[in-house]
Design a protein around this motif. Sequence first.
Motif, PDB file in Angstrom:
ATOM      1  N   ARG A  12     -72.728 -35.575  -8.079  1.00  0.00           N
ATOM      2  CA  ARG A  12     -72.391 -35.358  -6.645  1.00  0.00           C
ATOM      3  C   ARG A  12     -73.597 -34.444  -6.533  1.00  0.00           C
ATOM      4  O   ARG A  12     -74.260 -34.589  -5.160  1.00  0.00           O
ATOM      5  CB  ARG A  12     -71.372 -34.822  -6.300  1.00  0.00           C
ATOM      6  N   TYR A  13     -73.911 -33.495  -6.874  1.00  0.00           N
ATOM      7  CA  TYR A  13     -75.106 -32.360  -6.664  1.00  0.00           C
ATOM      8  C   TYR A  13     -76.221 -32.988  -6.655  1.00  0.00           C
ATOM      9  O   TYR A  13     -76.935 -32.890  -5.745  1.00  0.00           O
ATOM     10  CB  TYR A  13     -74.917 -31.274  -7.684  1.00  0.00           C
ATOM     11  N   VAL A  14     -76.551 -33.794  -7.874  1.00  0.00           N
ATOM     12  CA  VAL A  14     -77.803 -34.235  -7.630  1.00  0.00           C
ATOM     13  C   VAL A  14     -78.018 -35.580  -6.806  1.00  0.00           C
ATOM     14  O   VAL A  14     -78.867 -35.506  -6.255  1.00  0.00           O
ATOM     15  CB  VAL A  14     -78.183 -35.074  -9.217  1.00  0.00           C
ATOM     16  N   GLN A  15     -76.914 -36.244  -6.469  1.00  0.00           N
ATOM     17  CA  GLN A  15     -76.911 -37.399  -5.599  1.00  0.00           C
ATOM     18  C   GLN A  15     -77.413 -36.806  -4.201  1.00  0.00           C
ATOM     19  O   GLN A  15     -78.242 -37.373  -3.378  1.00  0.00           O
ATOM     20  CB  GLN A  15     -75.673 -37.837  -5.540  1.00  0.00           C
ATOM     21  N   GLU A  16     -76.829 -35.450  -3.860  1.00  0.00           N
ATOM     22  CA  GLU A  16     -77.207 -34.929  -2.660  1.00  0.00           C
ATOM     23  C   GLU A  16     -78.664 -34.517  -2.414  1.00  0.00           C
ATOM     24  O   GLU A  16     -79.252 -34.648  -1.489  1.00  0.00           O
ATOM     25  CB  GLU A  16     -76.263 -33.663  -2.285  1.00  0.00           C
ATOM     26  N   GLN A  17     -78.870 -33.945  -3.554  1.00  0.00           N
ATOM     27  CA  GLN A  17     -80.503 -33.517  -3.651  1.00  0.00           C
ATOM     28  C   GLN A  17     -81.256 -34.612  -3.491  1.00  0.00           C
ATOM     29  O   GLN A  17     -82.356 -34.651  -2.652  1.00  0.00           O
ATOM     30  CB  GLN A  17     -80.813 -33.073  -5.042  1.00  0.00           C
ATOM     31  N   ARG A  18     -81.019 -36.024  -3.995  1.00  0.00           N
ATOM     32  CA  ARG A  18     -81.737 -37.151  -3.944  1.00  0.00           C
ATOM     33  C   ARG A  18     -81.879 -37.494  -2.629  1.00  0.00           C
ATOM     34  O   ARG A  18     -82.733 -38.161  -1.842  1.00  0.00           O
ATOM     35  CB  ARG A  18     -81.290 -38.353  -4.896  1.00  0.00           C
ATOM     36  N   MET A  19     -80.636 -37.405  -1.841  1.00  0.00           N
ATOM     37  CA  MET A  19     -80.575 -38.013  -0.346  1.00  0.00           C
ATOM     38  C   MET A  19     -81.370 -37.053   0.573  1.00  0.00           C
ATOM     39  O   MET A  19     -82.085 -37.738   1.302  1.00  0.00           O
ATOM     40  CB  MET A  19     -79.271 -37.492   0.282  1.00  0.00           C
ATOM     41  N   GLY A  20     -81.941 -35.952   0.023  1.00  0.00           N
ATOM     42  CA  GLY A  20     -82.851 -34.948   0.958  1.00  0.00           C
ATOM     43  C   GLY A  20     -84.411 -35.395   0.225  1.00  0.00           C
ATOM     44  O   GLY A  20     -85.207 -34.464   0.305  1.00  0.00           O
ATOM     45  N   ALA A  21     -84.493 -36.351  -0.449  1.00  0.00           N
ATOM     46  CA  ALA A  21     -85.973 -36.653  -1.140  1.00  0.00           C
ATOM     47  C   ALA A  21     -86.271 -35.705  -2.249  1.00  0.00           C
ATOM     48  O   ALA A  21     -87.636 -35.751  -2.243  1.00  0.00           O
ATOM     49  CB  ALA A  21     -86.685 -37.158   0.007  1.00  0.00           C
ATOM     50  N   LYS A  22     -85.358 -34.942  -2.621  1.00  0.00           N
ATOM     51  CA  LYS A  22     -86.041 -34.006  -3.685  1.00  0.00           C
ATOM     52  C   LYS A  22     -85.933 -34.527  -5.122  1.00  0.00           C
ATOM     53  O   LYS A  22     -85.288 -35.567  -5.459  1.00  0.00           O
ATOM     54  CB  LYS A  22     -84.841 -32.908  -3.654  1.00  0.00           C
ATOM     55  N   THR A  23     -87.183 -34.124  -5.849  1.00  0.00           N
ATOM     56  CA  THR A  23     -87.140 -34.605  -7.192  1.00  0.00           C
ATOM     57  C   THR A  23     -86.572 -33.561  -7.967  1.00  0.00           C
ATOM     58  O   THR A  23     -86.200 -32.627  -7.830  1.00  0.00           O
ATOM     59  CB  THR A  23     -88.780 -34.581  -7.608  1.00  0.00           C
ATOM     60  N   VAL A  24     -86.016 -34.109  -9.208  1.00  0.00           N
ATOM     61  CA  VAL A  24     -85.196 -33.395 -10.103  1.00  0.00           C
ATOM     62  C   VAL A  24     -85.751 -33.326 -11.477  1.00  0.00           C
ATOM     63  O   VAL A  24     -86.208 -34.343 -11.861  1.00  0.00           O
ATOM     64  CB  VAL A  24     -83.734 -34.402 -10.208  1.00  0.00           C
ATOM     65  N   GLY A  25     -85.824 -32.168 -12.019  1.00  0.00           N
ATOM     66  CA  GLY A  25     -85.984 -31.679 -13.503  1.00  0.00           C
ATOM     67  C   GLY A  25     -85.002 -31.175 -14.509  1.00  0.00           C
ATOM     68  O   GLY A  25     -84.107 -30.521 -13.925  1.00  0.00           O
ATOM     69  N   LEU A  26     -84.728 -31.625 -15.640  1.00  0.00           N
ATOM     70  CA  LEU A  26     -83.768 -31.377 -16.237  1.00  0.00           C
ATOM     71  C   LEU A  26     -84.327 -30.669 -17.472  1.00  0.00           C
ATOM     72  O   LEU A  26     -85.536 -31.125 -17.972  1.00  0.00           O
ATOM     73  CB  LEU A  26     -82.919 -32.797 -16.797  1.00  0.00           C
ATOM     74  N   VAL A  27     -83.779 -29.386 -17.714  1.00  0.00           N
ATOM     75  CA  VAL A  27     -83.877 -28.816 -19.072  1.00  0.00           C
ATOM     76  C   VAL A  27     -82.627 -28.797 -19.946  1.00  0.00           C
ATOM     77  O   VAL A  27     -81.979 -28.076 -19.880  1.00  0.00           O
ATOM     78  CB  VAL A  27     -84.263 -27.302 -18.738  1.00  0.00           C
ATOM     79  N   PRO A  28     -82.537 -29.462 -20.858  1.00  0.00           N
ATOM     80  CA  PRO A  28     -81.522 -29.677 -21.710  1.00  0.00           C
ATOM     81  C   PRO A  28     -81.571 -28.805 -22.828  1.00  0.00           C
ATOM     82  O   PRO A  28     -82.582 -28.554 -23.477  1.00  0.00           O
ATOM     83  CB  PRO A  28     -81.678 -31.188 -22.534  1.00  0.00           C
ATOM     84  N   THR A  29     -80.454 -27.935 -22.904  1.00  0.00           N
ATOM     85  CA  THR A  29     -80.359 -26.800 -23.723  1.00  0.00           C
ATOM     86  C   THR A  29     -79.132 -26.704 -24.545  1.00  0.00           C
ATOM     87  O   THR A  29     -78.179 -27.278 -24.104  1.00  0.00           O
ATOM     88  CB  THR A  29     -80.700 -25.365 -23.311  1.00  0.00           C
ATOM     89  N   MET A  30     -79.065 -26.002 -25.534  1.00  0.00           N
ATOM     90  CA  MET A  30     -77.783 -25.628 -26.230  1.00  0.00           C
ATOM     91  C   MET A  30     -77.418 -24.217 -25.831  1.00  0.00           C
ATOM     92  O   MET A  30     -76.613 -23.380 -26.769  1.00  0.00           O
ATOM     93  CB  MET A  30     -77.848 -25.892 -27.708  1.00  0.00           C
ATOM     94  N   GLY A  31     -77.897 -23.582 -24.991  1.00  0.00           N
ATOM     95  CA  GLY A  31     -77.656 -22.194 -24.529  1.00  0.00           C
ATOM     96  C   GLY A  31     -78.050 -21.343 -25.333  1.00  0.00           C
ATOM     97  O   GLY A  31     -79.009 -21.558 -26.174  1.00  0.00           O
ATOM     98  N   TYR A  32     -77.830 -19.837 -25.169  1.00  0.00           N
ATOM     99  CA  TYR A  32     -78.192 -18.905 -25.748  1.00  0.00           C
ATOM    100  C   TYR A  32     -79.742 -18.854 -25.859  1.00  0.00           C
ATOM    101  O   TYR A  32     -80.421 -18.493 -26.474  1.00  0.00           O
ATOM    102  CB  TYR A  32     -77.816 -18.824 -27.338  1.00  0.00           C
ATOM    103  N   LEU A  33     -79.876 -18.696 -24.207  1.00  0.00           N
ATOM    104  CA  LEU A  33     -81.297 -18.947 -24.085  1.00  0.00           C
ATOM    105  C   LEU A  33     -82.318 -17.719 -24.353  1.00  0.00           C
ATOM    106  O   LEU A  33     -81.875 -16.422 -24.582  1.00  0.00           O
ATOM    107  CB  LEU A  33     -81.398 -18.922 -22.386  1.00  0.00           C
ATOM    108  N   GLU A  35     -86.876 -16.692 -24.392  1.00  0.00           N
ATOM    109  CA  GLU A  35     -88.124 -16.940 -23.384  1.00  0.00           C
ATOM    110  C   GLU A  35     -88.651 -18.417 -23.411  1.00  0.00           C
ATOM    111  O   GLU A  35     -89.249 -18.953 -22.395  1.00  0.00           O
ATOM    112  CB  GLU A  35     -89.201 -16.085 -23.976  1.00  0.00           C
ATOM    113  N   GLY A  36     -88.250 -19.111 -24.676  1.00  0.00           N
ATOM    114  CA  GLY A  36     -88.791 -20.267 -24.828  1.00  0.00           C
ATOM    115  C   GLY A  36     -88.147 -21.207 -23.586  1.00  0.00           C
ATOM    116  O   GLY A  36     -88.822 -22.163 -23.030  1.00  0.00           O
ATOM    117  N   HIS A  37     -86.903 -21.269 -23.787  1.00  0.00           N
ATOM    118  CA  HIS A  37     -86.262 -22.004 -22.507  1.00  0.00           C
ATOM    119  C   HIS A  37     -86.433 -21.700 -21.169  1.00  0.00           C
ATOM    120  O   HIS A  37     -86.652 -22.488 -20.412  1.00  0.00           O
ATOM    121  CB  HIS A  37     -84.736 -21.580 -22.656  1.00  0.00           C
TER     122      HIS A  37
END
Lengths: 286, 286
Positions: A12-33, A35-37
């Motif tokens: 739902r969140y991403v869909q709302e962003q898209r409605m506003g013509a925003k581009t979306v970037g994903l950073v997939p992680t396993m957490g415990y972040l 500086e690399g992440h």
Amino acid sequence: MIILHTIAEIRRYVQEQRMGAKTVGLVPTMGYLHEGHLSLVRQAKEHCDVAVMSIFVNPLQFGPNEDFDSYPRDLQRDAALAESAGIDVIFAPSVDEMYPSGNGKSLTHVDVEAVTDTLCGANRPGHFRGVATVVTKLFNIVMPDKAFFGLKDAQQVVVIQQMVRDLNTPVEVVPCPIVREPDGLAMSSRNVYLSDDQRVQAMVLSRSLSMAVERVQQGERDAEALISAVRAMIEEQPLANIDYVQAVSLRDLTPLQTLDQPALLALAVKFGKTRLIDNIVLDIQR
Amino acid sequence: MIILHTIAEIRRYVQEQRMGAKTVGLVPTMGYLHEGHLSLVRQAKEHCDVAVMSIFVNPLQFGPNEDFDSYPRDLQRDAALAESAGIDVIFAPSVDEMYPSGNGKSLTHVDVEAVTDTLCGANRPGHFRGVATVVTKLFNIVMPDKAFFGLKDAQQVVVIQQMVRDLNTPVEVVPCPIVREPDGLAMSSRNVYLSDDQRVQAMVLSRSLSMAVERVQQGERDAEALISAVRAMIEEQPLANIDYVQAVSLRDLTPLQTLDQPALLALAVKFGKTRLIDNIVLDIQR
């Protein structure tokens, strides 16, 4: 910044962003972040309007004797770090949310052949199948324009790129450079496992890769000779236990005898129970 | 109606439709259309603003001794039929467009376990891997809201539904009823292979399924008894060569001993070299 835990919420969140013509970037992680992440987050914000980070320790990519249970987790700490780097939303699902049939398993898998046979793939059967499957799921859930992956897991980047090409996945994969500690150790969530002694000796990994680059600059083109020199330097550290040191084609990860093309020099070394990986691209012209 | 041959073209087309807030339905086919396919097109037009049909004989889902080379192809005829049913655009890529690494192969596959072990999956190793892989590619290329599949390939529908659930594929799968010739034979592109004699004898398939439904209505709950009756009726036709007759759970396709839940009675029978499939849902309450 907000934290969402369910697939329905992040969709739902991403869909709302898209409605506003925003581009979306994903950073997939396993957490415990580390500086690399965070460098991936900054890249995502530079390339895209909205940066989404997934934090999910994916059981499917761990072997039965690997560190799934003990893998470090700290969502509160991660959220603070991610926010400081500019992330807009964290997607942190439970194992049951991602694998609802229970026990963290899936009847469907994405398998990538050939590029998964060498390096970490040879020693971690099923690992890249788990990675390709969860990345496909995350891409299908978040539907990002671009996804950002660190080159410390160089083979992972090659595997994901192969998968994206083969399956026509509508996501641009953006590889990002390795981030290192001041003394050269590649950043990794698993570095926290190291004892003081191991931590000191682990510096040999980046040092051996720098040495190899120098040798290549001096004209070394024999892969076996280069690998032997790297192995010898690492073996000087009594706590280091080499898993592999390999020189492979950067294109398809096939082993090289002669360094006559862009190559990846990659290694995996255990210090006690902690398995560290590192690599460097050898920029050799054909 | 327009015909597009490249991935870039169909992506551009669909993107333009989406800019106009149109919903998109996909009807994946291997061409050589019949009334069954056209019923899918009508469903797609009923559910969605724009109906896309893919026509692609997918080498990945054919075994080495199967009929990939001889599978009937006639794009001009297909285009006329599809247009008459209301399709908006046909995506008809070449094998090289879908598998650019050449030889119609892919390093990446989508594998669905368990539900692919029975029925056609048992006798056609790799078939459903090829289906799941090409459907994933088509979904990634067209990015439809809904996709329409005929229930003649009931196992295919179950496999795709399992895959979509497991991979969080953002596409709604819409199963559509089998369409039959006036004499009961399930519509199939492979029916053109049948000789006159085979065509007449093939009527036994739907007749045997109708007989089975009657037996169930009369109270038969023993799967083996039902299957034996179906086999006996088919075996009366000298040109019929049974591949399988099975009664399985509609949910997960596991074989049933007792018919105590919604079930699928499915069969595959060869007439000469032509392998025909048919099935019927046994609407049994638990």
